[in-house]
Design an enzyme around this catalytic site. Structure first.
Site, PDB file in Angstrom:
ATOM      1  N   LYS A  98       4.624   9.341   8.793  1.00  0.00           N
ATOM      2  CA  LYS A  98       4.322   8.771  10.116  1.00  0.00           C
ATOM      3  C   LYS A  98       5.315   9.225  11.205  1.00  0.00           C
ATOM      4  CE  LYS A  98       1.183   5.494   8.214  1.00  0.00           C
ATOM      5  NZ  LYS A  98       1.071   4.448   7.227  1.00  0.00           N
ATOM      6  N   ASP A 147       9.179   2.853  -0.302  1.00  0.00           N
ATOM      7  CA  ASP A 147       8.153   3.520   0.491  1.00  0.00           C
ATOM      8  C   ASP A 147       8.394   3.146   1.943  1.00  0.00           C
ATOM      9  OD1 ASP A 147       5.967   4.359   1.883  1.00  0.00           O
ATOM     10  OD2 ASP A 147       4.476   3.555   0.494  1.00  0.00           O
ATOM     11  N   TYR A 167       0.855  -1.189   0.000  1.00  0.00           N
ATOM     12  CA  TYR A 167       0.000   0.000   0.000  1.00  0.00           C
ATOM     13  C   TYR A 167       0.888   1.235   0.000  1.00  0.00           C
ATOM     14  CZ  TYR A 167      -3.326   3.540   1.634  1.00  0.00           C
ATOM     15  OH  TYR A 167      -4.103   4.678   1.764  1.00  0.00           O
TER      16      TYR A 167
HETATM   17  C1  LIG Z   1       0.463   4.903   5.813  1.00  0.00           C
HETATM   18  C2  LIG Z   1       1.204   4.607   4.584  1.00  0.00           C
HETATM   19  C3  LIG Z   1       1.119   5.424   3.447  1.00  0.00           C
HETATM   20  C4  LIG Z   1       0.155   6.591   3.367  1.00  0.00           C
HETATM   21  O1  LIG Z   1       0.434   7.575   4.279  1.00  0.00           O
HETATM   22  P1  LIG Z   1      -0.751   8.618   4.657  1.00  0.00           P
HETATM   23  O2  LIG Z   1      -0.073   9.575   5.585  1.00  0.00           O
HETATM   24  O3  LIG Z   1      -1.822   7.798   5.282  1.00  0.00           O
HETATM   25  O4  LIG Z   1      -1.179   9.255   3.395  1.00  0.00           O
HETATM   26  C5  LIG Z   1       1.911   5.150   2.370  1.00  0.00           C
HETATM   27  N1  LIG Z   1       2.754   4.096   2.383  1.00  0.00           N
HETATM   28  C6  LIG Z   1       2.857   3.284   3.444  1.00  0.00           C
HETATM   29  C7  LIG Z   1       3.820   2.161   3.403  1.00  0.00           C
HETATM   30  C8  LIG Z   1       2.077   3.495   4.563  1.00  0.00           C
HETATM   31  O5  LIG Z   1       2.154   2.647   5.600  1.00  0.00           O
END
Ligand SMILES: *Cc1c(COP(=O)(O)O)cnc(C)c1O
Length: 431
Positions: A272, A244, A149
């Site tokens: 995060k 990511d 994701y």
């Molecule tokens: C949470 C997450 C996202 C998206 O981040 P948001 O701040 O919710 O837009 C993208 N990539 C990974 C791996 C994530 O865990």
């Protein structure tokens, strides 16, 4: 309405009101508890490892606001930084000194990042990486993995039809099929599928994007050599390798998963933990690529609140504290203790426990779990019962089988031993 309220607790009452004015009653879908059934609880405050609901139930929290709360909730140093910075103004729309400190801190902690730009969410970070990779290479196609994701970016909300060479179709209404066709999806941990995708699309793939440790379909790990192979293939093919690390960054180690696995991506998406609980994302990498961004280069990217002083202060305070206390070593200790208890609890049951550092997942299926398809074999109904049983007894795990759990430095030995009791009791109940 008043008499209805009489029969409801505060959370139920608030959720009824929320559903009238917020789609599904929530501002992000997983919060609606659809993965486990039932209704969400509302939180009025949080501190350390604990959440307090509006009905005054205290919960040991293993969600940590989905990752950011690595020092626990309302860490005193973070709160103090926010308070102090807020007194000097909330946003300037001009460069501010904290942005420079944040950029220098990120580049120091994550050596593959030579230049970095701040954004406001993880989604914005991955979206910007994709545009930048396309602008840099002059190519259009994107290669991604099933089960990874990357936020709700159009190009990344795509699943492959079947087989390695099928082009994707949208996972969400509203994503044009024309755009989804530019995204190719292959199974995680399958280097042959990646090779085949490159061969079928010669000179066309702008970027390969992945979670180095996939943690949005539960949690599974890259097999030995897999990430190395991706690095070699991307270099050979002139494709931008994007890690990511929105979830793993500053969590699995100072420098994230790329430090743990010793791989140097071209670009990294972050979020995060670097926001300390405020809305922050960042993306960065090789200077040669980052210099393609406006105003120096032709790839447009901008943000009214990007580099916001309060958000920078919160993130910096959290990172500084993590370095001061060597939070990563502490989290490994807490994680190891948690794992021992979890493995004991699932002994003899058809469950699979995964952990790396402070991230974990308990699947309700026999292993091995090495990709999305394996993860999908988990018994969601049983998970839902287990989840609600634990919640009733004051232990809050993520309300979906397909989310990772998070440990924070505030999880105490007594939190862990209480959790072990609750987990054991509820496993007995559901099996
Ligand atoms: C949470 C997450 C996202 C998206 O981040 P948001 O701040 O919710 O837009 C993208 N990539 C990974 C791996 C994530 O865990």
């Amino acid at each position: 309405m008043a008499y209805i309220r009489f029969f409801m607790n505060q959370s139920q009452f608030l959720f009824e009101a929320a559903k009238k004015r917020i789609p599904g009653g929530v501002n992000s879908p997983v919060r609606a508890f659809r993965g486990v059934g039932g209704e969400p609880f509302f939180v009025k405050s949080a501190s350390g490892s604990r959440l307090t609901t509006v009905d005054n139930q205290e919960l040991i929290d293993y969600v940590g606001t989905w990752g950011p709360a690595i020092l626990g909730h309302a860490a005193p140093t973070v709160i103090e930084a926010v308070r102090e910075t807020a007194l000097r103004g909330l946003s300037f729309g001009t460069p501010n000194p904290l942005e420079v400190e944040m950029a220098e801190t990120i580049c120091r902690l994550v050596p593959s990042v030579e230049k970095v730009r701040m954004v406001n969410s993880g989604t914005e970070a991955t979206m910007s990486c994709i545009r930048l990779a396309r602008g840099f290479t002059g190519r259009s196609k994107i290669l991604k993995f099933e089960g990874c994701y990357h936020g709700h970016v159009d190009s990344l909300l795509v699943k492959a039809g079947s087989g390695a060479l099928t082009h994707g179709h949208p996972d969400s209404a509203g994503v044009p099929a024309e755009l989804a066709r530019l995204t190719i999806t292959v199974p995680y941990n399958d280097a042959d599928a990646v090779r085949a995708a490159f061969e079928a699309n010669p000179g066309e793939i702008a970027a390969l994007i992945l979670e180095p440790v996939p943690a949005n379909a539960g949690l599974y790990l890259p097999e030995p050599g897999f990430l190395e192979t991706l690095r070699v293939l991307c270099t050979e093919m002139g494709t931008v390798l994007i890690f990511d690390e929105v979830m793993t960054g500053f969590r699995l180690a100072r420098g994230g998963a790329q430090e743990v696995y010793q791989i140097t991506p071209d670009l990294t998406a972050m979020g995060k933990v670097i926001g300390g609980g405020l809305p922050v994302g960042a993306f960065g990498g090789r200077a040669e690529i980052m210099d393609q961004l406006s105003p120096d280069g032709p790839v447009y990217q901008a943000g009214t609140l990007s580099g916001n002083p309060i958000a920078m202060a919160a993130g910096l305070a959290q990172l500084r504290e993590m370095e001061r206390i060597d939070g990563w070593a502490q989290l490994e200790k807490i994680g190891a203790a948690f794992e021992v208890a979890a493995r004991e609890a699932i002994w003899g049951l058809p469950c699979t426990f995964k952990r790396i550092g402070s991230m974990f997942c308990l699947y309700f299926c026999e292993g091995p779990v090495r990709n999305l398809q394996d993860a999908m074999g988990s018994d969601k109904v049983r998970f839902g019962k287990f989840f609600h049983g634990c919640l009733e007894q004051g232990v809050y795990f993520a309300p979906s089988q397909f989310e990772a759990g998070f440990l924070c430095t505030a999880h105490s030995e007594s939190d862990l031993s209480r959790t072990a009791e609750v987990v054991k009791a509820n496993l007995e109940k559901v099996f």
